[in-house]
Scaffold this motif. Structure first.
Motif, mmCIF file in Angstrom:
data_model
loop_
_atom_site.group_PDB
_atom_site.id
_atom_site.type_symbol
_atom_site.label_atom_id
_atom_site.label_comp_id
_atom_site.label_asym_id
_atom_site.label_seq_id
_atom_site.Cartn_x
_atom_site.Cartn_y
_atom_site.Cartn_z
ATOM 1 N N VAL A 167 0.790 -1.389 -0.027
ATOM 2 C CA VAL A 167 -0.021 0.093 -0.172
ATOM 3 C C VAL A 167 0.898 1.411 -0.088
ATOM 4 O O VAL A 167 1.704 1.305 0.814
ATOM 5 C CB VAL A 167 -1.042 0.220 0.873
ATOM 6 N N ALA A 168 0.683 2.170 -0.854
ATOM 7 C CA ALA A 168 1.400 3.277 -0.881
ATOM 8 C C ALA A 168 0.769 4.441 -0.429
ATOM 9 O O ALA A 168 -0.562 4.454 -0.403
ATOM 10 C CB ALA A 168 1.643 3.614 -2.574
ATOM 11 N N GLY A 169 1.468 5.398 0.149
ATOM 12 C CA GLY A 169 0.820 6.613 0.661
ATOM 13 C C GLY A 169 1.534 7.280 1.965
ATOM 14 O O GLY A 169 1.750 6.220 2.664
ATOM 15 N N ASP A 170 1.602 8.607 2.157
ATOM 16 C CA ASP A 170 2.582 8.996 3.041
ATOM 17 C C ASP A 170 1.515 9.646 4.187
ATOM 18 O O ASP A 170 2.322 10.149 5.228
ATOM 19 C CB ASP A 170 3.620 10.200 2.526
ATOM 20 N N GLY A 171 0.491 9.501 4.412
ATOM 21 C CA GLY A 171 -0.432 9.864 5.337
ATOM 22 C C GLY A 171 -0.686 9.049 6.284
ATOM 23 O O GLY A 171 -0.418 7.523 6.020
ATOM 24 N N PRO A 172 -1.161 9.118 7.414
ATOM 25 C CA PRO A 172 -1.545 8.038 8.498
ATOM 26 C C PRO A 172 -2.602 7.166 8.100
ATOM 27 O O PRO A 172 -2.230 5.889 8.755
ATOM 28 C CB PRO A 172 -2.104 9.010 9.550
ATOM 29 N N ARG A 173 -3.638 7.470 7.229
ATOM 30 C CA ARG A 173 -4.605 6.552 6.669
ATOM 31 C C ARG A 173 -3.720 5.441 5.870
ATOM 32 O O ARG A 173 -4.330 4.326 6.163
ATOM 33 C CB ARG A 173 -5.572 7.339 6.114
ATOM 34 N N ALA A 174 -3.048 5.755 5.183
ATOM 35 C CA ALA A 174 -2.207 4.870 4.376
ATOM 36 C C ALA A 174 -1.452 3.982 5.059
ATOM 37 O O ALA A 174 -1.505 2.762 4.842
ATOM 38 C CB ALA A 174 -1.392 5.609 3.164
ATOM 39 N N ARG A 175 -0.683 4.250 6.135
ATOM 40 C CA ARG A 175 0.123 3.460 6.938
ATOM 41 C C ARG A 175 -0.766 2.491 7.690
ATOM 42 O O ARG A 175 -0.484 1.332 7.799
ATOM 43 C CB ARG A 175 0.749 4.261 7.880
ATOM 44 N N ARG A 176 -2.015 3.036 8.101
ATOM 45 C CA ARG A 176 -2.866 2.084 8.815
ATOM 46 C C ARG A 176 -3.504 1.148 7.789
ATOM 47 O O ARG A 176 -3.700 0.005 8.240
ATOM 48 C CB ARG A 176 -4.295 2.870 9.408
ATOM 49 N N ARG A 177 -3.736 1.434 6.582
ATOM 50 C CA ARG A 177 -4.154 0.514 5.521
ATOM 51 C C ARG A 177 -3.156 -0.632 5.326
ATOM 52 O O ARG A 177 -3.622 -1.656 5.086
ATOM 53 C CB ARG A 177 -4.592 1.417 4.283
ATOM 54 N N ALA A 178 -2.128 -0.039 5.273
ATOM 55 C CA ALA A 178 -0.835 -1.105 5.085
ATOM 56 C C ALA A 178 -0.746 -2.052 6.073
ATOM 57 O O ALA A 178 -0.535 -3.291 5.946
ATOM 58 C CB ALA A 178 0.567 -0.496 4.915
ATOM 59 N N ALA A 179 -1.039 -1.288 7.315
ATOM 60 C CA ALA A 179 -0.747 -2.470 8.638
ATOM 61 C C ALA A 179 -2.011 -3.174 8.425
ATOM 62 O O ALA A 179 -1.782 -4.558 8.909
ATOM 63 C CB ALA A 179 -0.835 -1.654 9.802
ATOM 64 N N GLU A 180 -2.995 -2.993 8.025
ATOM 65 C CA GLU A 180 -4.352 -3.750 8.370
ATOM 66 C C GLU A 180 -4.165 -4.775 7.263
ATOM 67 O O GLU A 180 -4.845 -6.036 7.222
ATOM 68 C CB GLU A 180 -5.591 -2.846 8.073
ATOM 69 N N TYR A 181 -3.918 -4.397 5.846
ATOM 70 C CA TYR A 181 -4.311 -5.222 4.561
ATOM 71 C C TYR A 181 -3.197 -5.579 3.919
ATOM 72 O O TYR A 181 -3.102 -6.700 3.195
ATOM 73 C CB TYR A 181 -5.140 -4.489 3.556
ATOM 74 N N ALA A 182 -1.985 -5.153 4.191
ATOM 75 C CA ALA A 182 -0.892 -5.329 3.093
ATOM 76 C C ALA A 182 0.326 -6.114 3.649
ATOM 77 O O ALA A 182 0.445 -6.384 4.995
ATOM 78 C CB ALA A 182 -0.375 -3.923 2.537
ATOM 79 N N ASP A 183 1.245 -6.476 2.760
ATOM 80 C CA ASP A 183 2.466 -7.139 3.084
ATOM 81 C C ASP A 183 3.735 -5.928 3.242
ATOM 82 O O ASP A 183 4.521 -6.412 3.427
ATOM 83 C CB ASP A 183 2.854 -8.132 1.935
ATOM 84 N N GLY A 184 3.423 -4.844 2.412
ATOM 85 C CA GLY A 184 4.321 -3.834 2.427
ATOM 86 C C GLY A 184 3.744 -2.465 2.410
ATOM 87 O O GLY A 184 2.619 -2.214 2.132
ATOM 88 N N TRP A 185 4.494 -1.532 2.439
ATOM 89 C CA TRP A 185 4.094 0.090 2.452
ATOM 90 C C TRP A 185 5.123 0.501 1.566
ATOM 91 O O TRP A 185 6.351 0.407 1.650
ATOM 92 C CB TRP A 185 4.327 0.586 3.933
ATOM 93 N N ILE A 186 4.607 1.521 0.817
ATOM 94 C CA ILE A 186 5.393 2.177 -0.244
ATOM 95 C C ILE A 186 5.380 3.682 0.023
ATOM 96 O O ILE A 186 4.408 4.289 0.473
ATOM 97 C CB ILE A 186 5.102 2.145 -1.615
#
Length: 268
Positions: A167-186
Motif C-alpha cells: 500500500v502506497a501513501g505518506d499519510g496516517p490513513r495509508a500507513r494504517r491501511r498497509a498495517a491492516e491489509y498489506a504485506d508492504g508499504w510504499i
C-alpha cells in the motif's frame, strides 16, 4: 537483508517525443540483465501527460523477461470494479509466473478527478472503496466464493496465487491501511530518518491488527550522481529498515537511469 533495487518503466511523459516514453520490452530486459530486482509501472486513467496502460505494460515486461519482478507502482483499485481488478491481477500473476508485486494506492489528487468521473467512480469515496477491494481481493484471486456488497455471489477462475500487496501513501490513513491489509508499504521521497520513524509506527499498528509489520519500499528522492555517494545513501535506507528502493527516472531517458542503477546494484 540485502536491499533490493527497482526501476520505473518508461511508460509516461509530459511530451510524446520525450525519451521517458520508451521501449518497455528493452527496458525490462535491460533491468533483468543488470540484476535489478523489479520494474514498475504507474497507473492512471487521465494523467497530466501521455501514459500507457499499467496492466498491458507489466504483461509486456513479464513476457520479455524471466526473473525480474513486475510491479504496479501503483494500481488505483478504486477506479475499477473489484472483480475486474481481481481478474487482471490474477491473469498477470499467472502469465508472469508469480512475479507480480501489487502496489495499491488511492490516486494523486494533483491529477484531479477527471479520470474518476470518466470511470464513473467516486473520488470522495476512494478510501473506503480501496479498503473494501483489499478485503475482497485475496479470495477473488484465489477463486474462493465471495459475496459482493450488492449481494452478488461469485467465484473467479482460473485461480492464481495472491501477489504481495504494498500500500502506497505518506499519510496516517495509508500507513494504517498497509498495517491492516498489506504485506508492504510504499513511501515516496522519504528520508532514512522518516523511514525509521515510519517503521516503528507500522510495527505498532500491525501489532494492533495481529499482523506482521509491513516491509518498506522507498521511491527514492533525487540521489547523489556519484555512485559511491549514492551507494552510501542506499546503505542508510537499508539501516533505517527499507527492504527496497525504487530509483527515480532520469530526465535524459531510461537508459541513463538503468545504467546508473546497474552500477549501484554491483555495490550491494
Amino acid at each position: 537483508m540485502t536491499l533490493q533495487l527497482g526501476v520505473i518503466l518508461p511508460t509516461s511523459s509530459p511530451d510524446p517525443e520525450n525519451p521517458m516514453l520508451g521501449d518497455v520490452r528493452a527496458a525490462a530486459s535491460f533491468a533483468e540483465a543488470a540484476g535489478l530486482e523489479s520494474v514498475w509501472a504507474a497507473d492512471h486513467l487521465v494523467a497530466s501527460g501521455p501514459i500507457l496502460d499499467s496492466t498491458v505494460v507489466l504483461a509486456t515486461a513479464a513476457a520479455a523477461t524471466h526473473r525480474v519482478r513486475v510491479g504496479y507502482g501503483v494500481l488505483i483499485l478504486a477506479l475499477r470494479p473489484v472483480t475486474w481488478a481481481a481478474r487482471q491481477i490474477g491473469a498477470l500473476q499467472y502469465v508472469s509466473d508469480n512475479r507480480l508485486l501489487l502496489g495499491v494506492g488511492t490516486g494523486n489528487p494533483a491529477h484531479g478527478d477527471v479520470g474518476w468521473r470518466a470511470a464513473g467512480a467516486s473520488f470522495a469515496e476512494r478510501g473506503p472503496r480501496t479498503d473494501e477491494a483489499l478485503r475482497l481481493l485475496p479470495d477473488l484471486v484465489a477463486g474462493k466464493p465471495v459475496t459482493l456488497t450488492d449481494g452478488t455471489e461469485l467465484a473467479l477462475a482460473p485461480v492464481a496465487t495472491m501477489p504481495p500487496v504494498l500500500v502506497a501513501g505518506d499519510g496516517p490513513r495509508a500507513r494504517r491501511r498497509a498495517a491492516e491489509y498489506a504485506d508492504g508499504w510504499i513511501t515516496i521521497g522519504a528520508s532514512p530518518a522518516q523511514v525509521s520513524a515510519s517503521a516503528r509506527e507500522l510495527s505498532t499498528l500491525a501489532d494492533g491488527y495481529g499482523r506482521t509489520a509491513p516491509t518498506i519500499t522507498v521511491v527514492a528522492p533525487p540521489m547523489a550522481t556519484a555512485p559511491g555517494q549514492a551507494a552510501d545513501q542506499l546503505a542508510e535506507y537499508a539501516t533505517a529498515g527499507a527492504e527496497r528502493v525504487i530509483l527515480a527516472p532520469s530526465p535524459t531517458g531510461w537508459e541513463a537511469s538503468y545504467e546508473f542503477a546497474a552500477e549501484l546494484q554491483q555495490s550491494l
